[in-house]
Motif scaffolding. Sequence first.
Motif, PDB file in Angstrom:
ATOM      1  N   ASP A   1      58.938  55.511  37.904  1.00  0.00           N
ATOM      2  CA  ASP A   1      58.384  54.756  36.846  1.00  0.00           C
ATOM      3  C   ASP A   1      57.111  54.003  37.451  1.00  0.00           C
ATOM      4  OD1 ASP A   1      57.806  53.154  34.942  1.00  0.00           O
ATOM      5  OD2 ASP A   1      59.571  51.840  34.903  1.00  0.00           O
ATOM      6  N   PRO A   2      55.904  54.346  37.330  1.00  0.00           N
ATOM      7  CA  PRO A   2      54.714  53.863  37.916  1.00  0.00           C
ATOM      8  C   PRO A   2      54.508  52.424  37.306  1.00  0.00           C
ATOM      9  CG  PRO A   2      54.314  55.618  36.194  1.00  0.00           C
ATOM     10  CD  PRO A   2      55.599  55.678  36.326  1.00  0.00           C
ATOM     11  N   ALA A   3      54.894  52.228  36.239  1.00  0.00           N
ATOM     12  CA  ALA A   3      54.695  50.810  35.680  1.00  0.00           C
ATOM     13  C   ALA A   3      55.597  49.844  36.720  1.00  0.00           C
ATOM     14  CB  ALA A   3      55.404  50.662  34.284  1.00  0.00           C
ATOM     15  N   THR A   4      56.507  49.964  37.360  1.00  0.00           N
ATOM     16  CA  THR A   4      57.449  49.148  38.078  1.00  0.00           C
ATOM     17  C   THR A   4      57.224  49.406  39.723  1.00  0.00           C
ATOM     18  OG1 THR A   4      59.339  50.275  37.872  1.00  0.00           O
ATOM     19  CG2 THR A   4      58.866  48.816  36.207  1.00  0.00           C
ATOM     20  N   SER A   5      57.032  50.631  39.971  1.00  0.00           N
ATOM     21  CA  SER A   5      57.087  51.046  41.506  1.00  0.00           C
ATOM     22  C   SER A   5      55.948  50.185  42.101  1.00  0.00           C
ATOM     23  CB  SER A   5      56.477  52.626  41.519  1.00  0.00           C
ATOM     24  OG  SER A   5      56.419  52.718  42.888  1.00  0.00           O
ATOM     25  N   ASN A   6      56.439  50.031  43.509  1.00  0.00           N
ATOM     26  CA  ASN A   6      55.454  49.289  44.342  1.00  0.00           C
ATOM     27  C   ASN A   6      55.122  50.173  45.784  1.00  0.00           C
ATOM     28  OD1 ASN A   6      57.976  49.526  45.748  1.00  0.00           O
ATOM     29  ND2 ASN A   6      57.829  46.836  45.962  1.00  0.00           N
ATOM     30  N   ARG A   7      55.177  51.560  45.571  1.00  0.00           N
ATOM     31  CA  ARG A   7      55.043  52.476  46.493  1.00  0.00           C
ATOM     32  C   ARG A   7      53.498  52.300  46.913  1.00  0.00           C
ATOM     33  NH1 ARG A   7      56.845  58.725  46.681  1.00  0.00           N
ATOM     34  NH2 ARG A   7      55.652  59.361  48.370  1.00  0.00           N
ATOM     35  N   THR A   8      53.401  52.619  48.198  1.00  0.00           N
ATOM     36  CA  THR A   8      51.884  52.819  48.779  1.00  0.00           C
ATOM     37  C   THR A   8      51.864  54.360  48.926  1.00  0.00           C
ATOM     38  OG1 THR A   8      52.091  50.530  49.777  1.00  0.00           O
ATOM     39  CG2 THR A   8      50.430  52.448  50.850  1.00  0.00           C
ATOM     40  N   PHE A   9      50.701  54.816  48.268  1.00  0.00           N
ATOM     41  CA  PHE A   9      50.428  56.420  48.590  1.00  0.00           C
ATOM     42  C   PHE A   9      49.384  56.437  49.523  1.00  0.00           C
ATOM     43  CE2 PHE A   9      52.008  55.952  44.146  1.00  0.00           C
ATOM     44  CZ  PHE A   9      52.665  57.138  43.914  1.00  0.00           C
ATOM     45  N   ARG A  10      49.629  57.202  50.472  1.00  0.00           N
ATOM     46  CA  ARG A  10      48.537  57.334  51.392  1.00  0.00           C
ATOM     47  C   ARG A  10      48.006  58.857  51.513  1.00  0.00           C
ATOM     48  NH1 ARG A  10      48.336  57.722  57.709  1.00  0.00           N
ATOM     49  NH2 ARG A  10      46.932  55.892  58.440  1.00  0.00           N
ATOM     50  N   ILE A  11      46.849  58.942  51.274  1.00  0.00           N
ATOM     51  CA  ILE A  11      46.148  60.240  51.216  1.00  0.00           C
ATOM     52  C   ILE A  11      44.670  60.297  52.126  1.00  0.00           C
ATOM     53  CG2 ILE A  11      46.726  60.137  48.617  1.00  0.00           C
ATOM     54  CD1 ILE A  11      43.754  59.579  47.911  1.00  0.00           C
ATOM     55  N   HIS A  12      44.541  61.633  52.486  1.00  0.00           N
ATOM     56  CA  HIS A  12      43.782  61.932  53.212  1.00  0.00           C
ATOM     57  C   HIS A  12      42.219  62.654  52.094  1.00  0.00           C
ATOM     58  CE1 HIS A  12      40.811  64.888  55.491  1.00  0.00           C
ATOM     59  NE2 HIS A  12      41.208  65.641  54.486  1.00  0.00           N
TER      60      HIS A  12
END
Length: 311
Positions: A92-103
């Motif tokens: 659920d993007p509205a509630t997620s606190n995830r950190t996305f790490r991208i190159h």
Amino acid sequence: MMGNTKIDLNLFVVFDAIYSQQNLTRAAGVLHVTQPAVSSSLAKLRSIFGDPLFVRSPSGMSPTPLARQLITTVRESLKSLDNCVAARIGFDPATSNRTFRIHATENAELILLPGLLKQLVIQAPNTNLEVVFMDRREVPFELASGNVDLAIDAPLLSHPELVSQPLYADPYCCVMRNSHPLSKGAFGLNEFINSRHIHVSSRLSGSGHIDLALRSIGQQRRIALRLQHYGPLPALLSQSDFIAAIPSSIAKQWQLSSRALPFEAPKLELRWFCHKSVSHDPALIWFGELLSQVQQLTVNKATAPIKKPAR
């Protein structure tokens, strides 16, 4: 020795934390447990494997050869378990606190990041983003280890363990200062060839798309200045008669005059990549779809045909 011993999977979470932090206290902090709890788990792992796994060194707790051998399998297994759980509970993007790490390449940063940040604030306000750049040869290993979630790069980044999706193909154009003699009137191959060029490439040497296209028609340009980053380019062009062939999406972000190339050249293609072990992660599927949305909102507008300056 392991034998038929049943192993608490949490021990491998501790193993991964120690391997990453190379310090028991820092590992405990990452795991939100006490340092004695980490030491106890390490003691159990040492007993199971009959190996110290980590030894003290000037740089911290250094992994033994066996630990180095185990880490890839451990991380892949933990990632697979995470994916199984994620697939069950969804994302659920509205509630997620995830950190996305991208190159991401610099082209991708300049073209996609403004729109991406805007959409993250709207759709996933509690998520965070970390953008890194590394040698293309390192990217498959960083994706496999889980140190990087996604990569945005050229199709040259290919590996049997990676899956990818196309993002966009960006045509090149030629940019110069607004009062440049070539900003109006005739702009053919001769004018292009006889100019002094600034070439931007993250690589230290080698030909780019434009040079390869010219070579295919028996022509060559003079590269008077080579840069590894786009940052100085607008200021350098605005104060000189130099010109530069760059992706159209970047050109339209600056107050410079743009001309269509007077010859055929391949477009700059970018794709997003992830490791196949996480290709079913709902969060990464959502992020990939978000990148495609940003591409539609940003790149398609920016890559509209370059209009010829009024005479």
